[in-house]
Design a protein around this motif. Structure first.
Motif, mmCIF file in Angstrom:
data_model
loop_
_atom_site.group_PDB
_atom_site.id
_atom_site.type_symbol
_atom_site.label_atom_id
_atom_site.label_comp_id
_atom_site.label_asym_id
_atom_site.label_seq_id
_atom_site.Cartn_x
_atom_site.Cartn_y
_atom_site.Cartn_z
ATOM 1 N N TRP A 270 0.800 -1.081 0.147
ATOM 2 C CA TRP A 270 0.181 -0.064 0.103
ATOM 3 C C TRP A 270 0.760 1.389 0.133
ATOM 4 N N LEU A 271 2.008 1.140 0.160
ATOM 5 C CA LEU A 271 3.207 2.375 0.408
ATOM 6 C C LEU A 271 2.962 2.885 -1.246
ATOM 7 N N SER A 272 2.900 2.161 -2.289
ATOM 8 C CA SER A 272 2.672 2.679 -3.552
ATOM 9 C C SER A 272 1.780 3.777 -3.963
ATOM 10 N N THR A 273 0.669 3.912 -2.721
ATOM 11 C CA THR A 273 0.014 4.939 -2.982
ATOM 12 C C THR A 273 0.383 6.509 -2.659
ATOM 13 N N LEU A 274 1.790 6.204 -1.773
ATOM 14 C CA LEU A 274 2.285 7.452 -1.620
ATOM 15 C C LEU A 274 3.556 7.814 -2.693
ATOM 16 N N LEU A 275 3.717 6.995 -3.468
ATOM 17 C CA LEU A 275 4.737 7.388 -4.643
ATOM 18 C C LEU A 275 4.268 8.589 -5.421
ATOM 19 N N GLY A 276 3.078 8.864 -5.566
ATOM 20 C CA GLY A 276 2.820 10.214 -6.141
ATOM 21 C C GLY A 276 3.342 11.394 -5.516
ATOM 22 N N LEU A 277 3.826 11.257 -4.234
ATOM 23 C CA LEU A 277 4.397 12.448 -3.694
ATOM 24 C C LEU A 277 5.646 12.750 -4.402
ATOM 25 N N ILE A 278 6.604 11.885 -4.923
ATOM 26 C CA ILE A 278 7.688 12.107 -5.380
ATOM 27 C C ILE A 278 7.631 13.263 -6.498
ATOM 28 N N PHE A 279 6.546 13.375 -6.973
ATOM 29 C CA PHE A 279 6.336 14.694 -8.129
ATOM 30 C C PHE A 279 6.309 15.760 -7.772
ATOM 31 N N ILE A 280 5.971 15.813 -6.415
ATOM 32 C CA ILE A 280 5.680 17.304 -5.676
ATOM 33 C C ILE A 280 7.024 18.182 -5.778
ATOM 34 N N PRO A 281 7.880 17.797 -5.388
ATOM 35 C CA PRO A 281 9.180 18.667 -5.492
ATOM 36 C C PRO A 281 9.635 19.534 -6.522
ATOM 37 N N PHE B 88 -2.076 9.688 -10.664
ATOM 38 C CA PHE B 88 -0.814 9.259 -10.163
ATOM 39 C C PHE B 88 -0.864 7.887 -9.850
ATOM 40 N N ASN B 89 -1.863 7.382 -9.278
ATOM 41 C CA ASN B 89 -1.950 5.985 -8.849
ATOM 42 C C ASN B 89 -2.237 4.922 -9.842
ATOM 43 N N ASN B 90 -3.040 5.338 -10.996
ATOM 44 C CA ASN B 90 -3.578 4.695 -12.193
ATOM 45 C C ASN B 90 -2.524 4.643 -13.176
ATOM 46 N N PHE C 288 3.522 0.385 -14.216
ATOM 47 C CA PHE C 288 4.906 0.256 -14.130
ATOM 48 C C PHE C 288 4.938 -1.251 -13.688
ATOM 49 N N PRO C 289 5.887 -1.990 -14.172
ATOM 50 C CA PRO C 289 6.196 -3.406 -13.456
ATOM 51 C C PRO C 289 6.364 -3.478 -12.024
ATOM 52 N N TYR C 290 5.632 -4.322 -11.405
ATOM 53 C CA TYR C 290 6.064 -4.582 -10.045
ATOM 54 C C TYR C 290 5.484 -3.724 -9.052
ATOM 55 N N ILE C 291 4.590 -2.576 -9.439
ATOM 56 C CA ILE C 291 4.152 -1.603 -8.723
ATOM 57 C C ILE C 291 2.793 -1.833 -8.543
ATOM 58 N N PHE C 292 2.261 -1.953 -7.174
ATOM 59 C CA PHE C 292 0.791 -2.260 -6.761
ATOM 60 C C PHE C 292 0.029 -1.219 -7.182
ATOM 61 N N THR C 293 -1.184 -1.658 -7.658
ATOM 62 C CA THR C 293 -2.084 -0.762 -8.113
ATOM 63 C C THR C 293 -3.118 -0.658 -7.119
ATOM 64 N N SER C 294 -2.973 0.492 -6.274
ATOM 65 C CA SER C 294 -4.075 0.749 -5.187
ATOM 66 C C SER C 294 -5.406 1.047 -5.706
ATOM 67 N N THR C 295 -5.595 1.668 -6.669
ATOM 68 C CA THR C 295 -7.069 2.134 -7.232
ATOM 69 C C THR C 295 -7.767 0.901 -7.868
ATOM 70 N N ALA D 88 -6.569 5.361 -17.758
ATOM 71 C CA ALA D 88 -6.086 5.929 -16.412
ATOM 72 C C ALA D 88 -6.447 7.309 -16.395
ATOM 73 N N ILE D 89 -6.275 8.305 -17.304
ATOM 74 C CA ILE D 89 -6.402 9.706 -17.415
ATOM 75 C C ILE D 89 -8.126 9.692 -17.432
ATOM 76 N N ILE D 90 -8.898 8.944 -18.415
ATOM 77 C CA ILE D 90 -10.176 9.177 -18.512
ATOM 78 C C ILE D 90 -10.996 8.926 -16.968
ATOM 79 N N GLN D 91 -10.488 7.683 -16.329
ATOM 80 C CA GLN D 91 -11.426 7.360 -15.079
ATOM 81 C C GLN D 91 -11.067 8.400 -13.916
ATOM 82 N N SER D 92 -10.033 9.057 -13.909
ATOM 83 C CA SER D 92 -9.612 10.024 -12.903
ATOM 84 C C SER D 92 -10.392 11.294 -13.184
ATOM 85 N N TYR D 93 -10.589 11.657 -14.604
ATOM 86 C CA TYR D 93 -11.516 12.864 -14.969
ATOM 87 C C TYR D 93 -12.886 12.485 -14.724
ATOM 88 N N VAL D 94 -13.186 11.534 -14.917
ATOM 89 C CA VAL D 94 -14.811 11.096 -15.105
ATOM 90 C C VAL D 94 -15.194 11.089 -13.451
#
Length: 225
Positions: free
Chosen positions: A22-33, A83-85, A90-97, A206-212
């Motif tokens: 479930w830590l993969s959910t927080l990987l989107g934070l690496i884009f913030i800097p 970000f989660n979608n 990517f390979p070996y990254i857990f899809t939390s959504t 991934a884009i369409i579902q987050s937008y919808v």
């Protein structure tokens, strides 16, 4: 060979008895800097352009309910799901959504807050939504029942829509990759091309579902007032 096709969605994989998937959910934070660079880069300009477009669209949908900062929650939800979608591709990254525990945790609190606000502060307007204008008197009880059910299942439909779309694409790609070991060599290139096309399709999903989900949540919030 995997023992279960759905093991790619298994959140129980652990390390030192800790479920770390479930830590993969927080990987989107690496884009913030990127947003804090002194000299903005192309990524920042592109993302800022998307957020401004979303802000203007959500502002239009909210109409009279708009106030400064009201679009922030929907833009944040769009970014989180997007970000989660994408990370799940990517390979070996857990899809939390792809799990209802995440998608319901997003849709249910939003829907409950809209409902509580609408029924407490504007109950007459909420009652008027139960019966569309021009409904015959004999059909009014049925319309109230139908509208109530459709209102109650909204968070479930939002969550299931996201989860089902994420699972379907990943399962299809997994099924095709599993057959690759049994194929003749001259079919491998054809399989790779199909997988690339599916990856492009999954990126679009991934884009369409987050937008919808962001758009529907905005529309549901605009109905309570």
């Amino acid at each position: 060979m995997m023992s279960n096709l759905f093991s790619i969605f298994d959140p129980s994989t652990n390390l030192f008895n800790l479920s770390l998937n479930w830590l993969s959910t927080l990987l989107g934070l690496i884009f913030i800097p990127y947003s804090f660079w002194l000299i903005p880069n192309r990524y920042f300009f592109f993302w800022n352009f998307i957020l401004n477009k979303l802000h203007n669209e959500f502002k239009t949908l909210l109409k009279n309910n708009y106030f400064n900062g009201s679009t922030l929650i929907f833009i944040s939800m769009f970014s989180f799901i997007l970000f989660n979608n994408f990370l799940g591709l990517f390979p070996y990254i857990f899809t939390s959504t792809s799990h209802l525990s995440i998608s319901l945790s997003i849709s249910l609190p939003l829907w409950l807050s809209f409902m509580f606000y609408g029924w407490i502060n504007n109950s007459q307007h909420m009652f008027s939504h139960m019966i569309p204008q021009g409904t015959p008197s004999i059909l009014m009880p049925f319309m109230v029942m139908i509208e109530t059910i459709s209102n109650i299942i909204r968070p479930g439909t939002l969550a299931v829509r996201l989860t089902a779309n994420m699972i379907a694409g990943h399962l299809l790609m997994t099924l095709l990759s599993e057959t690759g070991t049994k194929m003749p060599n001259y079919f491998i290139m054809f399989l790779i091309m199909i997988q690339i096309l599916l990856l492009i399709l999954e990126s679009a999903v991934a884009i369409i579902q987050s937008y919808v989900i962001a758009i529907l949540s905005t529309l549901y919030s605009s109905e309570v007032n």
